[in-house]
Scaffold this motif. Sequence first.
Motif, mmCIF file in Angstrom:
data_model
loop_
_atom_site.group_PDB
_atom_site.id
_atom_site.type_symbol
_atom_site.label_atom_id
_atom_site.label_comp_id
_atom_site.label_asym_id
_atom_site.label_seq_id
_atom_site.Cartn_x
_atom_site.Cartn_y
_atom_site.Cartn_z
ATOM 1 N N THR A 120 0.831 -1.210 0.000
ATOM 2 C CA THR A 120 0.000 0.000 0.000
ATOM 3 C C THR A 120 0.862 1.256 0.000
ATOM 4 O OG1 THR A 120 -0.104 0.127 2.401
ATOM 5 C CG2 THR A 120 -1.828 -1.178 1.289
ATOM 6 N N ASN A 121 0.261 2.347 -0.427
ATOM 7 C CA ASN A 121 0.974 3.629 -0.440
ATOM 8 C C ASN A 121 1.455 4.015 0.947
ATOM 9 O OD1 ASN A 121 0.609 3.891 -3.201
ATOM 10 N ND2 ASN A 121 -1.352 4.931 -2.951
ATOM 11 N N ALA A 122 0.632 3.758 1.973
ATOM 12 C CA ALA A 122 1.026 4.086 3.350
ATOM 13 C C ALA A 122 2.260 3.285 3.767
ATOM 14 C CB ALA A 122 -0.130 3.815 4.310
ATOM 15 N N THR A 123 2.322 2.030 3.375
ATOM 16 C CA THR A 123 3.491 1.208 3.684
ATOM 17 C C THR A 123 4.724 1.742 2.977
ATOM 18 O OG1 THR A 123 2.138 -0.770 4.009
ATOM 19 C CG2 THR A 123 4.473 -1.126 3.514
ATOM 20 N N LEU A 124 4.577 2.044 1.686
ATOM 21 C CA LEU A 124 5.726 2.521 0.910
ATOM 22 C C LEU A 124 6.248 3.872 1.391
ATOM 23 C CD1 LEU A 124 4.604 1.485 -2.669
ATOM 24 C CD2 LEU A 124 6.342 0.388 -1.249
ATOM 25 N N ALA A 125 5.366 4.691 1.928
ATOM 26 C CA ALA A 125 5.773 6.017 2.393
ATOM 27 C C ALA A 125 6.718 5.960 3.586
ATOM 28 C CB ALA A 125 4.531 6.838 2.758
ATOM 29 N N ASN A 126 6.756 4.830 4.271
ATOM 30 C CA ASN A 126 7.540 4.738 5.502
ATOM 31 C C ASN A 126 8.678 3.731 5.440
ATOM 32 O OD1 ASN A 126 5.939 6.641 7.059
ATOM 33 N ND2 ASN A 126 4.315 5.108 6.902
ATOM 34 N N VAL A 127 9.159 3.396 4.246
ATOM 35 C CA VAL A 127 10.241 2.414 4.148
ATOM 36 C C VAL A 127 11.535 3.080 3.697
ATOM 37 C CG1 VAL A 127 8.708 0.464 3.676
ATOM 38 C CG2 VAL A 127 9.689 1.728 1.780
ATOM 39 N N THR A 128 12.628 2.490 4.101
ATOM 40 C CA THR A 128 13.940 2.964 3.659
ATOM 41 C C THR A 128 14.204 2.425 2.255
ATOM 42 O OG1 THR A 128 15.093 1.012 4.488
ATOM 43 C CG2 THR A 128 14.788 2.857 6.046
ATOM 44 N N SER A 129 15.227 2.918 1.617
ATOM 45 C CA SER A 129 15.593 2.436 0.279
ATOM 46 C C SER A 129 15.919 0.943 0.324
ATOM 47 C CB SER A 129 16.788 3.213 -0.269
ATOM 48 O OG SER A 129 16.434 4.543 -0.505
ATOM 49 N N GLU A 130 16.621 0.530 1.365
ATOM 50 C CA GLU A 130 16.980 -0.885 1.498
ATOM 51 C C GLU A 130 15.728 -1.748 1.700
ATOM 52 O OE1 GLU A 130 19.444 -3.772 4.530
ATOM 53 O OE2 GLU A 130 20.207 -1.728 4.188
ATOM 54 N N ASP A 131 14.826 -1.267 2.570
ATOM 55 C CA ASP A 131 13.581 -2.008 2.785
ATOM 56 C C ASP A 131 12.755 -2.068 1.501
ATOM 57 O OD1 ASP A 131 14.192 -2.495 5.430
ATOM 58 O OD2 ASP A 131 12.985 -0.814 6.196
ATOM 59 N N PHE A 132 12.750 -0.975 0.743
ATOM 60 C CA PHE A 132 12.016 -0.956 -0.523
ATOM 61 C C PHE A 132 12.573 -1.989 -1.488
ATOM 62 C CE2 PHE A 132 11.436 0.446 -4.900
ATOM 63 C CZ PHE A 132 10.047 0.474 -4.960
ATOM 64 N N GLU A 133 13.888 -2.060 -1.587
ATOM 65 C CA GLU A 133 14.508 -3.039 -2.484
ATOM 66 C C GLU A 133 14.147 -4.457 -2.059
ATOM 67 O OE1 GLU A 133 18.898 -4.406 -4.099
ATOM 68 O OE2 GLU A 133 18.681 -2.454 -3.139
ATOM 69 N N ASN A 134 14.181 -4.728 -0.757
ATOM 70 C CA ASN A 134 13.804 -6.058 -0.263
ATOM 71 C C ASN A 134 12.338 -6.367 -0.556
ATOM 72 O OD1 ASN A 134 16.382 -6.597 0.708
ATOM 73 N ND2 ASN A 134 15.932 -5.742 2.724
ATOM 74 N N MET A 135 11.467 -5.376 -0.348
ATOM 75 C CA MET A 135 10.041 -5.549 -0.649
ATOM 76 C C MET A 135 9.825 -5.836 -2.122
ATOM 77 S SD MET A 135 7.722 -2.655 1.072
ATOM 78 C CE MET A 135 7.434 -2.572 2.803
#
Length: 149
Positions: A120-135
Motif C-alpha cells: 500500500t501507499n502508506a506502507t511505501l511512504a515509511n520504508v527505507t531504500s533498502e527495505d524498498f529493495e527487499n520488498m
Amino acid sequence: PVWVYNGDTDPCVSYEGTRTAISRVGFAELDGGGYRPWFYNHTAASIEVIAEKARMFGPDLLAWPTGIQFGGEVVDYENGLSFLTIHGSGHMVPQFRPQAALHMLTKLLEKQSLSPLWPTNATLANVTSEDFENMQNKWTESAMSEPFV
C-alpha cells in the motif's frame, strides 16, 4: 471482473490511448493496484503445432520451454475494472502472443489476479531504500510464482 487489454507494440491502436480512456471512466485505482508487471510460463509447443501453424501465427511459439516470461503490465481499479497490456503484441494478441493470451484468458475466466498488488501507499511512504529493495524483490518472486503464473 472487466479486463480491457491492448498489445504494447501496436502502431494503430495505442495502449496509451486505451489506458487514458479507462482512467477517465472515473473509478479509483486500487491502493497497491498501480501499473505493475505480470508473468506467465512459456511452455514448449509441439513440433506438430509449429509445423502446421501459419507463418504469422504465434511467432514466439518454440519447441522448447523458456520458463517464466514477462507478460505485460496491469492496473487494477475499483469495481473489478482492470487495464492490461500484452508485451510484444499489437492488437492481434492471440495471433502474436498465444501463450500470454491463453494465460490472461484463463485467469480472467477463473476470476484470478494476474499479479499481486504492490504494498500500500502508506506502507511505501515509511520504508527505507533498502527495505524498498527487499520488498520489491519479495514482490517480484511472488508475482513470478503460483498462483499468479
